[in-house]
Design an enzyme around this catalytic site. Structure first.
Site, short mmCIF file in Angstrom:
data_model
loop_
_atom_site.label_atom_id
_atom_site.label_comp_id
_atom_site.label_asym_id
_atom_site.label_seq_id
_atom_site.Cartn_x
_atom_site.Cartn_y
_atom_site.Cartn_z
N LYS A 1 -7.43 -5.28 -3.57
CA LYS A 1 -6.60 -5.32 -4.58
C LYS A 1 -8.28 -4.22 -5.45
O LYS A 1 -7.38 -3.20 -5.58
CB LYS A 1 -6.54 -6.59 -5.60
CG LYS A 1 -5.13 -7.19 -5.31
CD LYS A 1 -3.49 -6.21 -5.42
CE LYS A 1 -2.58 -7.47 -5.24
NZ LYS A 1 -2.83 -7.99 -3.68
N LYS B 1 -0.79 -8.64 -11.08
CA LYS B 1 -1.03 -10.01 -10.40
C LYS B 1 -2.12 -10.24 -9.85
O LYS B 1 -3.19 -9.82 -10.60
CB LYS B 1 -0.59 -8.61 -9.30
CG LYS B 1 -1.00 -7.22 -8.95
CD LYS B 1 -0.84 -6.43 -8.46
CE LYS B 1 -1.40 -5.06 -7.86
NZ LYS B 1 -0.74 -4.20 -7.06
N ARG C 1 4.18 2.90 1.80
CA ARG C 1 2.84 2.64 3.21
C ARG C 1 2.61 3.69 3.82
O ARG C 1 2.80 4.10 4.44
CB ARG C 1 3.32 1.47 3.87
CG ARG C 1 2.12 1.18 4.56
CD ARG C 1 0.79 0.84 4.69
NE ARG C 1 0.60 -0.26 3.31
CZ ARG C 1 0.87 -1.66 3.49
NH1 ARG C 1 0.83 -1.61 4.52
NH2 ARG C 1 0.63 -2.71 2.92
N ARG D 1 9.11 1.79 0.29
CA ARG D 1 8.79 0.46 0.16
C ARG D 1 10.31 0.21 -0.85
O ARG D 1 9.77 0.30 -1.49
CB ARG D 1 8.33 -0.90 0.13
CG ARG D 1 8.06 -0.84 1.88
CD ARG D 1 6.76 -1.19 2.56
NE ARG D 1 5.66 -1.11 1.51
CZ ARG D 1 4.57 -1.45 0.94
NH1 ARG D 1 4.43 -2.14 1.80
NH2 ARG D 1 3.82 -0.65 0.53
N ARG E 1 9.97 -5.59 -7.63
CA ARG E 1 8.64 -5.10 -6.29
C ARG E 1 9.48 -4.50 -5.33
O ARG E 1 10.49 -5.08 -5.08
CB ARG E 1 8.49 -6.77 -5.92
CG ARG E 1 7.67 -7.16 -6.96
CD ARG E 1 7.85 -8.78 -6.64
NE ARG E 1 8.88 -9.90 -6.31
CZ ARG E 1 9.18 -10.29 -5.86
NH1 ARG E 1 7.94 -11.50 -5.79
NH2 ARG E 1 10.33 -11.04 -5.92
N ASP F 1 -1.36 1.60 -0.21
CA ASP F 1 0.38 2.18 -1.18
C ASP F 1 0.19 2.66 -2.22
O ASP F 1 -1.13 3.11 -3.59
CB ASP F 1 0.20 0.30 -1.74
CG ASP F 1 0.56 -0.37 -0.50
OD1 ASP F 1 1.00 -0.30 0.77
OD2 ASP F 1 0.45 -1.22 -0.70
N GLU G 1 -3.46 -0.14 -3.79
CA GLU G 1 -3.44 -1.14 -3.39
C GLU G 1 -4.32 -0.14 -2.13
O GLU G 1 -3.48 0.43 -1.79
CB GLU G 1 -2.83 -2.50 -2.50
CG GLU G 1 -2.25 -3.19 -3.44
CD GLU G 1 -1.93 -4.39 -3.53
OE1 GLU G 1 -1.87 -4.21 -1.80
OE2 GLU G 1 -1.12 -5.19 -4.64
N ASN H 1 -4.99 -1.39 2.10
CA ASN H 1 -5.41 -2.48 2.69
C ASN H 1 -5.69 -2.63 4.36
O ASN H 1 -5.78 -1.27 4.69
CB ASN H 1 -3.54 -2.96 2.97
CG ASN H 1 -2.11 -3.09 2.09
OD1 ASN H 1 -2.39 -4.14 1.19
ND2 ASN H 1 -2.22 -1.90 1.93
#
Length: 327
Positions: A135, A170, A220, A235, A243, A283, A291, A293
């Protein structure tokens, strides 16, 4: 090469969607030797080296080696040997433990960094795993993110909401969409949500302005060896869900990178690769990164199945090049 995967239990693998399995399958096709352990198996004792206790040698079944992306296999491997294995004695250690980024993950990065001092080659690099919590890592690149707040203060969250009206809250240690809340202009349940997430000021929370392009998907984007994969996996939230995470029921749709996707990816890819991050998952919603990752990026199989682009082969190509260059 001899490869050691530090991963979650093999019994938890879903061969039709697991990216670590996609890596193993491609490595097996090339004749590489596969070993596996879990984080609790990592041991160091003074006078010795960081070791994977009772590491298991993994042999994929012929059906698994020949399988295509998206194939569900009931039986896909056998354990052919087990022994203590010093991490410095393999060609590459692949840290593929899924989030959350908790204390045990943090401690594991220190053991992996000690193994690096002993000569191990760890991907992603241990210190960079530790320095890029999923994050918070986006804060380094403010030009690519939506308005964002990180705080323990309930008052600061309320002020941010008053300014932006429609926000996402979040936890910093969540994964798969866990603990994500949207609060619109009416501020319905904002107080309760703040109390739930910040635990009366004891826990930091990330708050971001809602990005309406989420209806087109939370994309992604994979960076491998300093270069973006040419397809993302969007997504897309389903029904009334906000979400897009696959774990939260989102629908994964592979699509070519947009100009905005490529602009963000090409700016970050060389920077992150220079830090020893062989594989990164960005993301992106609309033209905003949400984000970064690095612990165990996924979506290999969905992209491979829908586009034919072999993400697993691209990753093993990059791994072979990195190991060869480090010798």
């Amino acid at each position: 090469m001899k490869l050691l995967f530090v991963a979650d239990p093999l019994s938890a693998f879903n061969t039709y969607k697991d990216s670590t399995f996609a890596m193993m399958r491609e490595a097996a096709r090339r004749g590489h030797e596969l070993w596996v352990c879990e984080v609790p198996d990592l041991v160091w004792v003074s006078g010795s080296r960081v070791t994977a206790h009772a590491a298991r040698q993994l042999t994929l079944t012929p059906e698994a080696v020949a399988s295509r992306a998206g194939t569900k296999l009931a039986v896909w491997h056998e354990i052919t040997a087990a022994r203590d294995l010093a991490l410095a004695d393999v060609d590459a250690v692949l840290m593929r433990k899924d989030p959350p980024f908790d204390s045990e993950f943090f401690y594991a990065t220190h053991l992996l960094e000690q193994a690096e001092r002993e000569g191990a080659r760890v991907f992603n690099k241990a210190a960079s795993l530790r320095d890029h919590p999923e994050k918070l890592a986006i804060l380094e690149f403010p030009q690519f993110i939506a308005p964002t707040l990180v705080t323990r203060s309930a008052a600061a969250i309320r002020a941010f909401h008053a300014e932006h009206q429609d926000i996402i809250l979040k936890p910093l240690d969540g994964m798969g969409g866990m603990g994500i809340f949207r609060v619109k202009a009416d501020a319905l349940n904002l107080g309760s949500i703040i109390e739930t997430l910040n635990k009366n000021g004891a826990q930091s929370v990330m708050v971001q302005r809602f990005v309406p392009e989420i209806v087109q998907g939370d994309k992604r984007i994979l960076l491998i060896g300093g270069k973006p994969v040419p397809y993302s996996l969007a997504r897309i939230p389903q029904g009334t869900e906000v979400r897009g995470n696959l774990a939260a029921g989102g629908k994964g749709v592979a699509q070519p990178l947009t100009d905005d996707d490529r602009r963000i990816a090409e700016a970050l890819a060389p920077v992150l690769a220079a830090r020893g991050l062989l594989l990164v998952g960005l993301d992106v919603i609309g033209d905003r990164m949400t984000e970064l990752n690095v612990t165990s990026p996924t979506c290999f199989q969905e992209i491979m199945e829908q586009t034919g682009f072999d993400v697993g082969a691209t990753f093993i190509d990059a791994l072979e090049a990195a190991v060869s260059g480090a010798r």
